[in-house]
Motif scaffolding. Structure first.
Motif, PDB file in Angstrom:
ATOM      1  N   UNK A   1     -20.072   8.483   9.772  1.00  0.00           N
ATOM      2  CA  UNK A   1     -19.218   8.467   8.578  1.00  0.00           C
ATOM      3  C   UNK A   1     -18.087   7.470   8.805  1.00  0.00           C
ATOM      4  N   UNK A   2     -17.982   6.482   7.942  1.00  0.00           N
ATOM      5  CA  UNK A   2     -16.951   5.459   8.073  1.00  0.00           C
ATOM      6  C   UNK A   2     -15.630   5.968   7.516  1.00  0.00           C
ATOM      7  N   UNK A   3     -14.543   5.677   8.244  1.00  0.00           N
ATOM      8  CA  UNK A   3     -13.213   6.113   7.828  1.00  0.00           C
ATOM      9  C   UNK A   3     -12.487   4.978   7.111  1.00  0.00           C
ATOM     10  N   UNK A   4     -11.553   5.348   6.228  1.00  0.00           N
ATOM     11  CA  UNK A   4     -10.750   4.368   5.499  1.00  0.00           C
ATOM     12  C   UNK A   4      -9.296   4.815   5.510  1.00  0.00           C
ATOM     13  N   UNK A   5      -8.407   3.845   5.620  1.00  0.00           N
ATOM     14  CA  UNK A   5      -6.977   4.135   5.697  1.00  0.00           C
ATOM     15  C   UNK A   5      -6.223   3.131   4.829  1.00  0.00           C
ATOM     16  N   UNK A   6      -4.978   3.451   4.527  1.00  0.00           N
ATOM     17  CA  UNK A   6      -4.106   2.577   3.756  1.00  0.00           C
ATOM     18  C   UNK A   6      -2.756   2.489   4.432  1.00  0.00           C
ATOM     19  N   UNK A   7      -2.148   1.299   4.389  1.00  0.00           N
ATOM     20  CA  UNK A   7      -0.775   1.156   4.875  1.00  0.00           C
ATOM     21  C   UNK A   7       0.040   0.412   3.836  1.00  0.00           C
ATOM     22  N   UNK A   8       1.222   0.936   3.543  1.00  0.00           N
ATOM     23  CA  UNK A   8       2.160   0.269   2.641  1.00  0.00           C
ATOM     24  C   UNK A   8       3.336  -0.250   3.450  1.00  0.00           C
ATOM     25  N   UNK A   9       3.819  -1.447   3.079  1.00  0.00           N
ATOM     26  CA  UNK A   9       4.993  -1.987   3.757  1.00  0.00           C
ATOM     27  C   UNK A   9       6.285  -1.341   3.280  1.00  0.00           C
ATOM     28  N   UNK A  10       6.213  -0.439   2.318  1.00  0.00           N
ATOM     29  CA  UNK A  10       7.359   0.385   1.960  1.00  0.00           C
ATOM     30  C   UNK A  10       8.079  -0.066   0.708  1.00  0.00           C
ATOM     31  N   UNK A  11       8.494   0.912  -0.077  1.00  0.00           N
ATOM     32  CA  UNK A  11       9.221   0.616  -1.297  1.00  0.00           C
ATOM     33  C   UNK A  11       9.919   1.847  -1.826  1.00  0.00           C
ATOM     34  N   UNK A  12      10.487   1.750  -3.009  1.00  0.00           N
ATOM     35  CA  UNK A  12      11.248   2.828  -3.622  1.00  0.00           C
ATOM     36  C   UNK A  12      10.346   3.594  -4.593  1.00  0.00           C
TER      37      UNK A  12
END
Length: 449
Positions: free
Chosen positions: A94-105
């Motif tokens: 099973x392949x995993x997926x992730x997300x990263x945000x550089x940040x905001x309001x």
């Protein structure tokens, strides 16, 4: 998930030699970089020497190859997680997926996104952090849910991924410890802005995390770390290259952060808004970005031709949310904390809102107690800012513009000062055309050396 050992020959290189090389616009070799990271993590190279090198990198940059070696060396300073044991009933990986945000309001996207993607059967190992300054932290938001626990062992994390498909938790200390030490140094030496070090800091942790696919949400604007679109694009390209070179399927969406996301900036009030999205409602911009990122994550693991928004409407994403929160001892039915004090700021004039400054809203939420100035500070679960109008909305003089929420009444005046001049109103009431929320996309196919 065994930690990597640090082995190096102290006499192999000299820190001053490396500093001079980068100071004079030279390139560092893989061996030099590996030695520097290992020696610094071990304490053989001092803070003053790493500070000098970080400043040289800030001023003179790094090549793609150098950044790749730097990132790999930081990964090698700690453990690498392994999700290959996650299997389907017939034994397929099973392949995993992730997300990263550089940040905001108002950036609460992780909260509805992780359970939404998980509702399609994709494991989402979302290792997140706490907020610092005007940008909120995902863990701070979730910790406003009664009983919810951020800390999980690797065994607990794997079990939850296998059983629930989604986990949002704190990253363990074993992931890229060199980055943790270097980031603290950059924070006090004026080198946080060094783009190669930003990219390697983010990607060393994400690659060490062991995900198969990664989608980056790189923000640009007043409320973002990268103020200009050009800088955001450069950062996105650098991080996509790092992920691609490390064998992680990596794409980036470039998104607008001059205006806050949604209608809330805080902790519990952002959870409340996320639940609205998971219930099939919520602000249009939150829904749009959540669905766009979900589509990218699903595509990256081979699931295409589906409409992620459908699982927001049919309740499957909400079911994933409830299982995820319950698995970490949270009560998805509990009332969320509410601030003891509130203050409403009203519109001075009538017209159409043409600007709402994200940084001003973020500072106000921080001053109300929703954020922290130092990592050791606590946050108020109920503090924050509710926004009653955004660009394109029409206002009548005297109509509520902001509601300020806090447990400490004395914080209100300073927070209100942050919002002075934060809103522009066109008294003529003409139409306002908002910029695209997603203004660019970068994948491996867009990269050139």
């Amino acid at each position: 998930m065994s930690p990597a050992g640090l082995t190096y020959d102290r006499s192999a290189h000299d820190a001053v030699e490396l500093i001079r090389t980068k100071r004079d616009h030279g390139r560092l070799s893989q061996e030099q970089i590996e030695w520097m990271i290992a020696a610094y993590t071990d304490g053989f190279v001092g803070d003053e020497q790493m500070s000098a090198l970080a400043m040289a990198i800030l001023l003179n940059g790094m090549t793609r190859e150098e950044i790749g070696h730097w990132t790999a060396a930081m990964i090698a300073s700690g453990e690498r997680m392994d999700f290959s044991s996650l299997r389907t009933p017939d034994g397929a990986r099973r392949l995993t997926a992730d997300k990263h945000s550089t940040g905001g309001v108002g950036d609460k996207i992780t909260l509805p996104l992780a359970p939404l993607v998980a509702s399609f059967g994709v494991p989402v190992p979302q290792l997140s952090g706490r907020g610092l300054g005007h940008t909120g932290g995902t863990l701070d938001k979730l910790e406003s849910i009664p009983g919810w626990q951020a800390e999980l062992s690797n065994t607990e994390l794997l079990r939850q991924l296998d059983e629930v498909n989604a986990v949002i938790c704190a990253a363990g200390p074993g992931l890229a410890p060199a980055d943790k030490k270097l980031y603290a140094l950059r924070d006090v030496t004026g080198t946080v802005e060094a783009l190669p070090l930003i990219a390697s800091s983010i990607m060393s942790k994400k690659i060490a995390e062991g995900t198969d696919a990664l989608v980056l949400d790189v923000k640009a604007g007043s409320g973002a770390f990268m103020k200009s679109r050009a800088d955001a694009v450069e950062l996105a390209r650098t991080m996509v290259a790092l992920g691609t070179d490390a064998g992680v399927s990596t794409t980036a969406l470039l998104t607008e952060m001059d205006t806050p996301l949604g209608l809330t900036a805080g902790n519990a009030i952002e959870v409340e808004e996320s639940i609205q999205v998971l219930s099939g409602g919520g602000p249009a911009d939150i829904v749009e970005l959540t669905v766009a990122l979900a589509r990218e994550m699903l595509d990256a693991v081979g699931i295409s031709g589906v409409d992620p928004a459908e699982n927001l409407r049919n309740g499957r994403a909400m079911d994933s949310w409830r299982r995820m929160i319950s698995a970490q001892s949270g009560d998805p039915d509990a009332d969320l904390p509410q601030a003891r004090h509130s203050h409403t700021i009203t519109a001075a004039v009538s017209g159409t809102v043409t600007r709402l400054d994200a940084m001003a809203v973020g500072l106000a939420a921080w001053r109300l107690g929703a954020g922290r100035a130092r990592k050791q500070d606590s946050v108020q679960a109920g503090a924050g800012v509710r926004m009653h109008a955004k660009p394109g909305d029409t206002l009548t003089a005297g109509q509520p513009l902001f509601t300020l929420l806090t447990d400490d009444e004395h914080r209100i005046s300073r927070a209100a000062q942050s919002l002075e001049g934060a809103v522009d109103v066109d008294a003529d009431g003409g139409p306002h055309e908002a910029p695209d929320l997603v203004f660019d996309r970068i994948s491996a196919a867009d990269l050139t050396d």
